[in-house]
Design a protein around this motif. Structure first.
Motif, PDB file in Angstrom:
ATOM      1  N   ASP A 183       6.033  58.243 -12.511  1.00  0.00           N
ATOM      2  CA  ASP A 183       6.607  57.325 -11.518  1.00  0.00           C
ATOM      3  C   ASP A 183       7.612  56.419 -12.226  1.00  0.00           C
ATOM      4  N   ASP A 184       8.472  55.769 -11.416  1.00  0.00           N
ATOM      5  CA  ASP A 184       9.463  54.883 -12.028  1.00  0.00           C
ATOM      6  C   ASP A 184       8.815  53.621 -12.587  1.00  0.00           C
ATOM      7  N   LEU A 185       7.824  53.072 -11.871  1.00  0.00           N
ATOM      8  CA  LEU A 185       7.166  51.858 -12.372  1.00  0.00           C
ATOM      9  C   LEU A 185       5.781  51.682 -11.780  1.00  0.00           C
ATOM     10  N   VAL A 186       4.979  50.854 -12.439  1.00  0.00           N
ATOM     11  CA  VAL A 186       3.775  50.319 -11.804  1.00  0.00           C
ATOM     12  C   VAL A 186       3.987  48.834 -11.632  1.00  0.00           C
ATOM     13  N   ASP A 187       3.612  48.328 -10.464  1.00  0.00           N
ATOM     14  CA  ASP A 187       3.742  46.899 -10.175  1.00  0.00           C
ATOM     15  C   ASP A 187       2.334  46.332 -10.019  1.00  0.00           C
ATOM     16  N   THR A 188       1.786  46.362  -8.806  1.00  0.00           N
ATOM     17  CA  THR A 188       0.396  45.909  -8.625  1.00  0.00           C
ATOM     18  C   THR A 188      -0.590  46.971  -9.113  1.00  0.00           C
ATOM     19  N   GLY A 189      -0.114  48.206  -9.198  1.00  0.00           N
ATOM     20  CA  GLY A 189      -0.974  49.314  -9.635  1.00  0.00           C
ATOM     21  C   GLY A 189      -1.630  50.059  -8.483  1.00  0.00           C
ATOM     22  N   LYS A 190      -1.376  49.621  -7.235  1.00  0.00           N
ATOM     23  CA  LYS A 190      -2.058  50.249  -6.086  1.00  0.00           C
ATOM     24  C   LYS A 190      -1.695  51.725  -5.937  1.00  0.00           C
ATOM     25  N   THR A 191      -0.400  52.024  -6.079  1.00  0.00           N
ATOM     26  CA  THR A 191       0.047  53.412  -5.921  1.00  0.00           C
ATOM     27  C   THR A 191      -0.546  54.275  -7.037  1.00  0.00           C
TER      28      THR A 191
ATOM     29  N   ILE B  63       4.029  59.161  -1.266  1.00  0.00           N
ATOM     30  CA  ILE B  63       3.319  57.939  -0.861  1.00  0.00           C
ATOM     31  C   ILE B  63       4.315  56.899  -0.390  1.00  0.00           C
TER      32      ILE B  63
ATOM     33  N   THR C  95       6.737  60.306  -5.238  1.00  0.00           N
ATOM     34  CA  THR C  95       8.004  60.058  -4.534  1.00  0.00           C
ATOM     35  C   THR C  95       7.988  58.655  -3.927  1.00  0.00           C
ATOM     36  N   ARG C  96       9.222  58.160  -3.695  1.00  0.00           N
ATOM     37  CA  ARG C  96      10.445  58.829  -4.084  1.00  0.00           C
ATOM     38  C   ARG C  96      10.906  58.416  -5.480  1.00  0.00           C
ATOM     39  N   GLY C  97      10.519  57.207  -5.905  1.00  0.00           N
ATOM     40  CA  GLY C  97      11.034  56.665  -7.166  1.00  0.00           C
ATOM     41  C   GLY C  97      10.727  57.520  -8.381  1.00  0.00           C
TER      42      GLY C  97
ATOM     43  N   SER D 220       4.710  52.882   0.610  1.00  0.00           N
ATOM     44  CA  SER D 220       4.029  51.577   0.622  1.00  0.00           C
ATOM     45  C   SER D 220       5.009  50.448   0.882  1.00  0.00           C
ATOM     46  N   TYR D 221       5.988  50.253  -0.030  1.00  0.00           N
ATOM     47  CA  TYR D 221       6.910  49.139   0.153  1.00  0.00           C
ATOM     48  C   TYR D 221       7.951  49.510   1.216  1.00  0.00           C
TER      49      TYR D 221
ATOM     50  N   GLN E 252       5.046  45.165   0.420  1.00  0.00           N
ATOM     51  CA  GLN E 252       4.053  46.238   0.344  1.00  0.00           C
ATOM     52  C   GLN E 252       3.118  46.197   1.534  1.00  0.00           C
TER      53      GLN E 252
END
Ligand SMILES: O=P(O)(O)OC[C@H]1O[C@H](OP(=O)(O)OP(=O)(O)O)[C@H](O)[C@@H]1O
Ligand code: HPA
Ligand SMILES: [Mg+2]
Length: 175
Positions: free
Chosen positions: A109-117, A73, A49-51, A75-76, A81
Motif C-alpha cells: 500500500d502507499d501508506l498506513v495512517d490509522t492502520g485500519k485498512t 477497499i 487499491t487504489r493507492g 474508506s476515505y 475516513q
C-alpha cells in the motif's frame, strides 16, 4: 445545528503537508524494493487499491514478480475516513498461492495512517508480508517494511492526487 463548528477533515486535522513528487515516489518505491529483496522471494503482490496500485507496479517490476492481485477497499471519501468497505476480496488463485494464510505473499500500500485498512487486510492474510512506502506512528506497528515515517499530524499529498498550480509569493500573504 447553527453555531456548531464545522467538522474538520482528516487532512485539515493533520495540519502539516508533505507533498510527494512522482520522482520522489519512484525513488522511495525503489528504496522499499531494496529492503524487500532481502525478505522475499514472493509468489505474488497484493495491491490495496487504489493507492497501493502505483507502488505495487514499481515493486513488482523491480522484484520480477508477475502475479499481481488486488484487494479493493474504500474508506476515505476525499480525506475523511468512514467505515471500511471491502469492494473486492483477494482472488482464489492468489489465496491458493499463499496457502490460505498469505505465506509468501507481499501486500503493498502507499501508506498506513490509522492502520485500519492494513489491519483488515492483515486479518485476511495473517502470514503475508506487509509493505508500505510511508507510515504514520499509529499504523506503523502493522507494517513489516516501510521507507519513511511522517508524524501523525502530517497529510501526505501523492502525485496522482495533485497538480502543479500557482502559489502566491510570501510577501503577498502566502502561507
Ligand atoms: O491506515 P488508514 O487510516 O486506514 O489509511 C490508509 C489508507 O487510506 C488511503 O486509502 P483510501 O481509503 O483513501 O483509498 P484510495 O487508496 O482509493 O485512495 C491509503 O491509500 C491507505 O490505503
Ligand atoms: O496522509 C494521507 N494522504 C493521503 N491519503 C491518506 N489516507 C489516509 N491518510 C492519508
Ligand atoms: Mg488506499
Amino acid at each position: 445545528m447553527a453555531g456548531e463548528a464545522p467538522e474538520l477533515s482528516a487532512q485539515e486535522r493533520a495540519g502539516k503537508a508533505f507533498p510527494v513528487s512522482w520522482d520522489q515516489f519512484h525513488r522511495d518505491c525503489r528504496a522499499l524494493t531494496w529492503r524487500l529483496n532481502e525478505v522475499g522471494p514472493f509468489h505474488a503482490v497484493i495491491a490495496i487499491t487504489r493507492g497501493g496500485l502505483v507502488p505495487a507496479a514499481i515493486v513488482a517490476r523491480e522484484l520480477g514478480v508477475r502475479v499481481i492481485d488486488t484487494v479493493c477497499i474504500a474508506s476515505y471519501d476525499h480525506n475523511k475516513q468512514g467505515d471500511l468497505q471491502v469492494l473486492k476480496g483477494i482472488s482464489e488463485a492468489a489465496m491458493k498461492l499463499g496457502g490460505g494464510t498469505g505465506k509468501g505473499l507481499l501486500i503493498v500500500d502507499d501508506l498506513v495512517d490509522t492502520g485500519k485498512t492494513g489491519k483488515l487486510v492483515r486479518e485476511m492474510l495473517p502470514d503475508a508480508h506487509f509493505a508500505t512506502v510511508y507510515a504514520k506512528p499509529m499504523g506503523r506497528p502493522l507494517v513489516d517494511t516501510f521507507i519513511t515515517e511522517v508524524s501523525q499530524d502530517t497529510w501526505i499529498f501523492f502525485p496522482w492526487d495533485t497538480a502543479l498550480s500557482y502559489h502566491p509569493p510570501l510577501r503577498d500573504g502566502a502561507a
